[in-house]
Design a protein around this motif. Structure first.
Motif, short mmCIF file in Angstrom:
data_model
loop_
_atom_site.label_atom_id
_atom_site.label_comp_id
_atom_site.label_asym_id
_atom_site.label_seq_id
_atom_site.Cartn_x
_atom_site.Cartn_y
_atom_site.Cartn_z
N VAL A 286 -10.50 -9.92 3.82
CA VAL A 286 -9.22 -9.87 4.77
C VAL A 286 -8.83 -8.62 4.75
N ASN A 287 -9.02 -7.65 3.51
CA ASN A 287 -8.09 -6.48 3.39
C ASN A 287 -9.01 -5.32 4.27
N LYS A 288 -10.15 -5.50 4.03
CA LYS A 288 -10.87 -4.56 4.78
C LYS A 288 -11.06 -4.64 6.11
N ASN A 289 -10.97 -6.14 6.64
CA ASN A 289 -10.81 -6.11 7.91
C ASN A 289 -9.50 -5.61 8.61
N ASN A 290 -8.36 -6.09 7.79
CA ASN A 290 -7.07 -5.75 8.37
C ASN A 290 -7.13 -4.10 8.50
N ALA A 291 -7.41 -3.36 7.41
CA ALA A 291 -7.56 -1.86 7.34
C ALA A 291 -8.22 -1.49 8.66
N SER A 292 -9.50 -2.02 8.82
CA SER A 292 -10.22 -1.46 9.96
C SER A 292 -9.66 -1.63 11.08
N HIS A 293 -9.05 -2.68 11.49
CA HIS A 293 -8.56 -3.00 12.46
C HIS A 293 -7.21 -2.39 12.80
N ALA A 294 -6.40 -2.03 11.65
CA ALA A 294 -5.09 -1.31 11.79
C ALA A 294 -5.78 0.19 12.60
N VAL A 295 -6.95 0.79 12.09
CA VAL A 295 -7.21 1.88 12.72
C VAL A 295 -7.78 1.70 14.11
N LEU A 296 -8.60 0.51 14.24
CA LEU A 296 -8.76 0.23 15.61
C LEU A 296 -7.77 0.11 16.63
N PHE A 297 -6.77 -0.44 16.28
CA PHE A 297 -5.81 -0.63 17.42
C PHE A 297 -4.94 0.82 17.65
N GLU A 298 -4.89 1.51 16.60
CA GLU A 298 -4.21 2.69 16.71
C GLU A 298 -5.04 3.63 17.67
N ALA A 299 -6.40 3.58 17.38
CA ALA A 299 -7.40 4.19 18.32
C ALA A 299 -7.24 3.67 19.94
N LEU A 300 -7.20 2.41 20.08
CA LEU A 300 -7.16 1.86 21.39
C LEU A 300 -5.85 2.54 21.97
N ALA A 301 -4.55 2.43 21.26
CA ALA A 301 -3.35 3.22 21.83
C ALA A 301 -3.62 4.51 22.32
N LEU A 302 -4.36 5.35 21.74
CA LEU A 302 -4.59 6.65 21.53
C LEU A 302 -5.53 6.87 22.80
#
Lengths: 1019, 141
Positions: free
Chosen positions: A292-308
């Motif tokens: 879960v933690n790894k998944n959340n962390a990588s998706h935190a990055v992914l969603f920020e990348a999407l925004a960018l």
């Protein structure tokens, strides 16, 4: 683990834990507080250890929820203790007990400063932490330079510097002036070269705050951010301790991408390329994993990348990749990811043109509207609201209505507000709109605010076709048992005005209407009774010849309420009774309501007012503001401790013209008739004016004409507009002595608006003028959105339209003052009389400190009166041949064409609504297009265009234009030529262009308005 | 981050840190409302709840709720994982942390938090750096 024990403290905590109930706990606490108080009184006997212990105890008691105000002084005084253990307690307890507004904090400011500039590193850390957590303006002013020094000092450990970075961030938020931009931007860039990731993390937060306010000054940081992001994403030189479940500091990655979103673009191609490589890698390389933690962390990055990616206007391919990802996310089971998928889809709607792709997911989104988790439901509602347009409004609104019956109370108000807005904005026909609102009131009356029913009344009043339909519907609802009071109000109002339109239907005689409404009277509250009384009076008035029985019934009611304790009811009863005894005079006075002046829906304002406050203005919002004017309306920052969003909706009242002319009309009428007392509009309470708009005029009202007349007199500029030729001659000559610099390029904005129908026309630090247009045949309806960006009003606002001779333009009343942070809408009607390329000019001025005057070209340009039409070969060729030569068919060889491929040219044509008909011309190097032009003189007229290009030389082409009217042919030909030939526009550099040599008459300020220059060139 | 709350199921506040100036009465209200907001949520729900004009990101560990109040535009998952990182740090420091550790050593928890978050922003994301720093500080006492 060696936890340093303080026995007294532990014993006390145990005692508290052993208390059986709140009462025992209180007794124990009181005893302890008494003890502490006496001990502090005889301070001499206290050892430093004891002081420390008691202050900790106080913090504990404070955490239990008790008041320990008397101890603030003790905590603050420990800060100046010479030894670390006591000092530490002093600092920590002070920053927990006090906030920046406490006076005691001032006492400490000197000690804190000494600790910061002193040589004891531990003390420095304590002081920086306190200031970072609770420092206020005073700290900002006196400590910022010292903190800056620590941050860039080479002799300090990273430990101190990271605290200094965040401490400075706090001070900057309290007072942005403490950071001197000139000196600091280079330093900031250097800080981003930092190897220590703790310092880099803190510095990146600081940078986000700085660029959110002023990205211009920090351009040099941009490539450094990209470098830092590359370093992280490739996992180069990242110490193990900074990876989190194998991911190099996800937090720093997120922060860095956040900072990048505040730069409007990335100009350097190399930097851009590197960044896109990294982003591509993140988008492609993020998989769902079990942990879960790894998944959340990588998706935190992914969603920020999407925004960018969204922010950077990536290539189509990458965008569709993003939409595809989001589409996947909104269908997953994992609730967090689904939530974020919905949220980001909503954001995506705001910045890019992906509505159609998102619409494909509509069914999926509606499923989420029924999710058990309210967080997800809210996101789904927001997204549905955002993605709604004319094509899917019926489905979405009906879905919302259906959901309304089962939705929980927390969401009903928002739900009904949104449904009402969508119904209004996208109604395919008005009767559907009326249906929706009545259903809304029926299903969730308690949650339907007054604005919603006021609005439907406005619509019905202003649309004659709608009135019989609304009356039928209102009558139907009255048959239902137990209807909501709001329904009683709206049906009574509508039937009072329009029930005579139904007179021949069964059950709709005046008597029947009266008795079914009167049945409800015993069930309603005092606020509804005045409306019912007005309805009765109107029914009486419409019953000609009068029906004595009905008259007696109604008179009896009026008489009964003549002695009512409620002043409003009493007054109406008395007046209506007197009036209705006058017979024919009643007809004039009780005549149908005049049309309401157009105004922005209060509902939409209401929805916009729910903006949240954030530490940094969101990048998305900054951008949205640049793009459309609708996003401008921001109310004053609410205190952080505001009430929940829905209930805190407050009407920001735009000084609608209606207010002015209602009251003036009312007064005018009264004087003419001389028989009535004036009911003054109520004092300006937040919603009273809306109420008086609707209810006030019921009591006294004149023939509709008078209102219109008085309105006309107020319109500035209907008289005194110089005739069109003069106006045009004036426009380009810039005698503008403005000291206010426009934001953005006015010429580019104008050009962009030539192609789209909404956007910003003009912006400077004080005002933003947005425009939204609808075009139908030879008519257009523009709305100017005048948004005041300040917290104080803009005064002496004047807008005058200088129309060219071929356009008839009528601007509605522009208020003289725009209140703080408010937006005013001014509709502008346009009628196209003849084909012409001349441009209308808006002469706009206001006062804010200085007098500001700008002349702006309005995008009511030739191509707006074109309607795409595609013709077949059978239609095209006979037409083409019948228009045999000049002046109906003109041919010209155009040179100096901007080189573009045929496909680009086809795109350009299509964007001007000259529809390219592929396959008509056998020669692949040629292009054939058609369109219909509308004006009052030409009516709808077909225009045909043929372009023959030379593949060997793209800078020249032969153009043939044909239509049934010589001027049209000529104007259209010239228009197309202008679009093809590269027009000398002003370059985009940051510095204003050097003035062109000759014109000595133009003031320098005129040159800063390329729009005015361009207008000059075109004529 | 606007504020951090650590509350147990009964709503007792075990740690509260505010990075915005609030009056006492307002703090009590916030603590009460946040507790009510998160305590009854199904574990299958999202870890995000809208709170007034902000968002609360929360996570439950046994009987303890860790809640962060952030801006609505902030990156939710990043803050969610920062809660977990904080818990890992506490766990390491107290070796197998439980609610009682936090009650009896609340002053230590404040110290750790000050090394982790400052001015409402993450200051240090290395567990090792924070644990080492705590060691340094203990020696000074």
């Amino acid at each position: 683990m060696a936890l340093s024990g303080m026995r007294g403290l532990s014993v006390f905590i145990s005692d508290i834990r052993n208390c059986q109930n709140k009462e025992q706990e209180r007794l124990r606490v009181d005893k302890e507080l008494g003890n502490i108080r006496t001990r502090f009184k005889n301070e001499k006997g206290l050892t430093p250890y004891e002081k420390k212990k008691y202050v900790w105890k106080m913090l504990y008691i404070y955490m239990l929820g008790y008041d320990v105000d008397f101890g603030h002084m003790e905590a603050v005084s420990l800060i100046s203790a010479p030894k670390y253990p006591e000092k530490q307690v002093g600092y920590i307890v002070t920053s927990s007990l006090l906030n920046e507004n406490h006076d005691f904090l001032r006492l400490a400011i000197n000690t804190v400063r000494n600790d910061i500039i002193g040589r004891n590193e531990t003390f420095q850390c304590l002081a920086l932490t306190l200031v970072g957590n609770i420092g206020g303006r005073e700290f900002a002013e006196s400590l910022a330079p010292d903190v800056q020094k620590l941050l860039i000092s080479s002799s300090c450990r990273p430990l101190v510097r990271k605290k200094a970075a965040l401490c400075l961030l706090r001070l900057y938020r309290k007072n942005p002036d403490v950071v001197n931009v000139d000196g600091w931007s280079d330093r900031m860039a250097q800080l981003l070269d930092e190897r220590d990731l703790g310092v880099l993390t803190s510095s990146m937060s600081l940078l986000v705050a700085l660029v959110a306010n002023n990205h211009e000054a920090y351009w040099s940081c941009l490539p450094k951010c990209v470098k830092a992001l590359e370093r992280l994403a490739r996992n180069q030189d990242i110490p193990q301790e900074y990876t989190y479940y194998g991911i190099p500091s996800p937090w720093l990655q997120v922060k860095t991408m956040r900072a990048l979103q505040y730069f409007p673009t990335i100009e350097d191609p190399n930097t851009r390329r590197s960044l896109f490589e990294v982003l591509q890698r993140i988008l492609m390389g993020t998989d769902v994993v079990k942990n879960v933690n790894k998944n959340n962390a990588s998706h935190a990055v992914l969603f920020e990348a999407l925004a960018l990616v969204m922010h950077l206007d990536a290539e189509k391919e990458m965008m569709s990749q993003c939409v595809a990802l989001l589409g996947k996310f909104i269908a997953v089971r994992e609730p967090n990811i689904r939530y974020l998928g919905l949220e980001n889809m909503t954001r995506m709607l705001m910045v890019t043109d992906v509505q159609d792709i998102i619409k494909r997911h509509q069914a999926q989104i509606i499923t989420s509207l029924k999710d058990p988790d309210i967080s997800i439901r809210r996101r789904a509602l927001d997204l549905l609201y955002g993605m709604c347009d004319v094509s899917n409004a019926k489905d979405i609104v009906e879905e919302l209505l259906q959901y309304l019956s089962t939705a929980d109370f927390a969401m009903r108000e928002e739900l009904s507000l949104k449904a009402a807005i969508l119904a209004e904005k996208f109604a395919p026909d008005l009767s559907w709109y009326v249906d929706v609102i009545l259903q809304l009131i029926d299903k969730a009356g308690d949650f339907v605010s007054d604005d919603i029913w006021f609005r439907v009344v406005q619509f019905v009043t202003n649309n004659e076709d709608l009135q019989p339909y609304a009356a039928v519907k209102a009558r139907e609802y009255l048959d239902k048992p137990a209807i909501h009071e709001t329904m009683v109000k709206v049906s009574a109002y509508i039937l009072g005005e329009y029930s005579h339109l139904l007179a021949r239907r069964p059950g709709c005689s005046p008597k029947e209407i009266f008795s079914i409404i009167h049945e409800k009277l015993p069930t309603v509250s005092t606020s509804t009774i005045p409306i019912l009384l007005s309805t009765y009076a109107k029914i009486l008035m419409h019953t000609q010849p009068s029906d004595p029985e009905l008259q007696n019934q109604i008179w009896a009611i009026f008489r009964k309420y003549e002695s009512c304790i409620d002043a409003e009811i009493q007054q109406r009863a008395v007046e209506y009774f007197a009036l209705s005894s006058k017979g024919a005079a009643l007809m004039d006075i009780m005549a149908e309501m005049p049309k309401f002046p157009e105004r922005q829906s209060a509902l939409i304002k209401k929805a916009e007012d729910t903006e949240a406050d954030t530490a940094e203005q969101s990048a998305l919002k900054l951008r949205a503001q640049q793009q459309t004017s609708n996003a401008l309306v921001v109310t004053d920052q609410r205190p952080a401790n505001g009430t929940p969003p829905v209930s805190e909706l407050r009407l920001v009242k735009v000084p609608s013209m209606s207010n002015v002319d209602h009251s003036s009309a009312d007064h005018g009428v009264t004087q003419e008739n001389g028989t009535l007392t004036v009911v003054d509009p109520q004092p300006p309470e937040p919603s009273a004016d809306l109420l008086s708009d609707l209810l006030g005029p019921l009591a006294i009202e004149g023939p509709p004409g008078s209102a219109v007349q008085s309105e006309r007199n107020l319109v500035p500029g209907t008289e005194g507009v110089p005739n069109a030729e003069d106006a045009l001659a004036i426009a380009p000559v810039g005698e503008q002595t403005n000291t206010v610099q426009p934001i953005g390029n006015i010429a580019e904005r104008f050009q962009a608006l030539g192609l789209k129908d909404s956007g910003v026309l003009y912006e400077d630090p004080y005002i933003q003028i947005g425009i939204k247009a609808e075009w139908r045949a030879h008519q257009g309806r523009l709305v100017l959105f005048l948004g005041n960006k300040n917290t104080s009003p803009l005064v002496s606002v004047q807008a005058v339209i200088l129309p060219p001779s071929h356009l008839k333009m009528e601007l509605s009343l522009v208020p003289d003052t725009i209140p703080p942070r408010a937006q005013v809408q001014c509709p502008l009607e346009v009628i196209n009389l003849r084909p012409s390329r001349d441009v209308a000019v808006l002469d706009f001025s206001y006062q804010f400190g200085t007098h500001v005057n700008v002349k702006l070209r309005l995008p009511a340009v030739l191509n707006k009166f074109l309607q795409p039409v595609s013709v077949s070969a059978e239609e095209f060729f006979p037409q083409w041949r019948s228009l045999s030569g000049p002046p109906l068919k003109l041919q010209e060889v155009v040179r100096g064409v901007r080189p573009m491929s045929l496909a680009e040219m086809a795109n350009l044509f299509n964007s001007f609504r000259l529809i390219v008909c592929p396959g008509l011309d056998p020669n692949a190097n040629n292009l054939v297009a058609s369109t219909t032009f509308y004006s009052e003189s030409t009516r709808a007229m077909l225009c045909l265009i043929r372009i023959e290009t030379d593949p060997a030389d793209r800078t020249q082409l032969r153009m043939t234009v044909a239509s049934g009217e010589p001027t049209l042919t000529f104007e259209l030909k010239e228009f197309i030529k202008e679009q093809l030939v590269s027009i000398p526009t002003v370059s985009r550099g940051p510095a204003p262009p050097p003035p062109p040599p000759p014109p000595p008459t133009s003031a320098p300020a005129a040159l800063s308005d390329p729009g005015a220059m361009l207008a000059g060139l075109l004529h | 981050i606007r504020f951090i709350l650590l509350q147990n199921r009964q709503g007792k506040t075990r740690l509260a840190k505010y990075y915005i100036p609030l009056e006492e009465s307002e703090k009590h209200k916030v603590e009460y409302e946040v507790h009510r907001l998160v305590v009854n949520r199904d574990p299958k729900f999202t870890n995000f709840v809208e709170f007034r004009t902000h968002k609360v990101i929360y996570r439950r560990y046994a009987g303890l709720f860790f809640s962060l109040c952030v801006d609505i535009t902030d990156n939710e998952l990043a803050y969610l994982e920062s809660i977990h990182l904080f818990v890992e740090i506490l766990d390491h420091f107290f070796s197998n942390v439980c609610e009682l550790d936090l009650v009896f050593n609340f002053h230590k928890v404040y110290l750790i938090l000050d090394e982790f978050i400052l001015a409402g922003e993450l200051q240090e994301t290395s567990k090792r750096a924070i644990i080492e720093r705590m060691g340094e500080l203990e020696k000074l006492e």
